[in-house]
Design an enzyme around this catalytic site. Structure first.
Site, PDB file in Angstrom:
ATOM      1  N   TYR A 126      16.647  29.350   6.825  1.00  0.00           N
ATOM      2  CA  TYR A 126      15.517  30.030   7.463  1.00  0.00           C
ATOM      3  C   TYR A 126      15.735  30.163   8.955  1.00  0.00           C
ATOM      4  CZ  TYR A 126      12.248  30.021   3.496  1.00  0.00           C
ATOM      5  OH  TYR A 126      11.610  30.256   2.311  1.00  0.00           O
ATOM      6  N   LYS A 138       0.840  -1.207   0.000  1.00  0.00           N
ATOM      7  CA  LYS A 138       0.000   0.000   0.000  1.00  0.00           C
ATOM      8  C   LYS A 138       0.874   1.254   0.000  1.00  0.00           C
ATOM      9  CE  LYS A 138      -0.035  -0.468   4.957  1.00  0.00           C
ATOM     10  NZ  LYS A 138      -0.519  -1.372   6.007  1.00  0.00           N
TER      11      LYS A 138
HETATM   12  C1  LIG Z   1       0.205  -2.192   6.644  1.00  0.00           C
HETATM   13  C2  LIG Z   1      -0.278  -3.481   7.117  1.00  0.00           C
HETATM   14  C3  LIG Z   1       0.624  -4.541   7.268  1.00  0.00           C
HETATM   15  C4  LIG Z   1       2.116  -4.389   7.182  1.00  0.00           C
HETATM   16  O1  LIG Z   1       2.563  -3.829   8.397  1.00  0.00           O
HETATM   17  P1  LIG Z   1       4.118  -3.478   8.669  1.00  0.00           P
HETATM   18  O2  LIG Z   1       4.142  -3.013  10.071  1.00  0.00           O
HETATM   19  O3  LIG Z   1       4.462  -2.387   7.709  1.00  0.00           O
HETATM   20  O4  LIG Z   1       4.900  -4.707   8.443  1.00  0.00           O
HETATM   21  C5  LIG Z   1       0.085  -5.786   7.568  1.00  0.00           C
HETATM   22  N1  LIG Z   1      -1.252  -5.955   7.752  1.00  0.00           N
HETATM   23  C6  LIG Z   1      -2.131  -4.934   7.643  1.00  0.00           C
HETATM   24  C7  LIG Z   1      -3.570  -5.183   7.873  1.00  0.00           C
HETATM   25  C8  LIG Z   1      -1.676  -3.670   7.349  1.00  0.00           C
HETATM   26  O5  LIG Z   1      -2.546  -2.658   7.270  1.00  0.00           O
END
Ligand SMILES: *Cc1c(COP(=O)(O)O)cnc(C)c1O
Length: 342
Positions: free
Chosen positions: A244, A36
């Site tokens: 800045y 994602k």
């Molecule tokens: C994002 C997500 C993961 C992966 O988690 P990490 O901590 O990045 O390894 C796994 N399961 C679900 C449901 C998630 O939303």
């Protein structure tokens, strides 16, 4: 198109090695990949293509828009974690991905639309997404064909009693549901040991070089290497300030390189006076504030010229400690102005 003054070098071998390491630690469970948020900022298509070649099958995105972008890749199994709203049904029924049902209303909607195989998210105490015990008791999942029955750990990156508590609740809830496979562990959950692996693990962060638990430190390699071009080299006289709000004053005449990286690239305020660039074995400190799209690093005595490229230190545990940002923020903040290579 003109080459950007900012690159993200992506190490496909490191990504593959990280997935293999996590797959090994997952024991007999299959190891999937959370891709994602555009593959946590690295490029979801690149990540998915690389890991599919290595043998990964189960890929997870958050939304149907993300799934639609990846549909042309024809990945072996793509799932949408954030459920299926009314607005998503057309995309979902087109078969580009499998929904992870997380509410009773979604279950009703999916069943009414024909009830193709789906996944289900159970809430075991994180109170983020998922059906609870009450929903199960009310028969919310009756009649659904469930492939993966999953839940998500809230505190897997800590030694918290919450982990075994959630695991216990997961096992108890799953006992009353018919599903092909069970899945609980994210990256940190994999490091909690075989009891947490079940049939399928879902790492994200650690694939990309994140180290959420010390057990993973030796097994996980950096994947994302930002590189910024030197737009100007200048000498700052003793007593002059940089950037800045003039938060850094030169204690002596100092040579600085002005680099093309800043807020829109995920290089946020926390790196002011705390980040560093790398040159060979030398570390070049960020001097003063991140100044919108630019930073200054000290290069006195270093052979750094206008037009050169410097690597920004993006070792995730170290950059996280320096900036106060989480490793997730560091990855997902990487913006769209990088030329992504590798
Ligand atoms: C994002 C997500 C993961 C992966 O988690 P990490 O901590 O990045 O390894 C796994 N399961 C679900 C449901 C998630 O939303």
């Amino acid at each position: 198109m003109t080459a950007a003054p900012l690159r993200l070098r992506r190490d496909a071998d490191a990504l593959t090695a990280n997935w293999r390491a996590l797959a090994r630690m997952s024991g007999s469970a299959a190891c999937g990949a959370a891709i994602k948020a555009d593959g946590y900022g690295l490029g979801a298509a690149w990540v998915a293509t690389t890991l599919a070649k290595a043998g990964a099958r189960d890929f997870f995105v958050a939304t149907w828009a993300e799934a639609a972008e990846l549909a042309p890749l024809g990945l072996p199994a793509l799932s949408v974690l954030h459920g299926v709203r009314d607005e998503d049904m057309a995309a979902a029924l087109s078969g580009i991905a499998t929904p992870v049902i997380s509410t009773a209303a979604q279950a009703v909607r999916w069943r009414a639309a024909g009830g193709a195989p789906c996944h289900v998210m159970l809430d075991t105490g994180m109170n983020r997404m998922g059906l609870g015990g009450d929903d199960l008791a009310a028969g919310a999942l009756d009649g659904l064909t469930i492939d993966v029955l999953m839940s998500h750990l809230a505190s897997a990156d800590e030694d918290s009693p919450k982990n075994s508590d959630q695991r216990g609740r997961f096992v108890a809830m799953a006992a009353g549901v018919t599903a092909e496979r069970l899945s609980l562990a994210n990256s940190a959950g994999i490091a909690l040991g075989g009891d947490y692996a079940f049939d399928l693990t879902r790492p994200g962060l650690a694939l990309y070089g994140g180290v959420p638990r010390p057990e993973l430190a030796g097994a996980i390699a950096q994947v994302a290497f930002p590189q910024a071009q030197v737009l100007q080299r200048r000498r700052v006289a003793a007593g002059e300030t940089v950037g800045y709000n003039a938060t850094w004053t030169a204690p002596a005449d100092t040579d600085v390189a002005i680099l093309n990286i800043g807020y829109a690239d995920g290089y946020w305020r926390g790196f002011s006076g705390r980040g560093q660039a790398l040159l060979g074995g030398a570390t070049l400190p960020v001097l003063g504030r991140v100044s919108m799209d630019l930073i200054a690093v000290g290069v006195t005595g270093q052979p750094v010229a206008e037009g050169d490229w410097l690597e920004i230190d993006y070792d995730l545990p170290r950059a996280s400690a320096a900036s106060g940002m989480s490793q997730y923020e560091l990855l997902t903040g990487l913006g769209s102005r990088f030329d992504r290579t590798g």
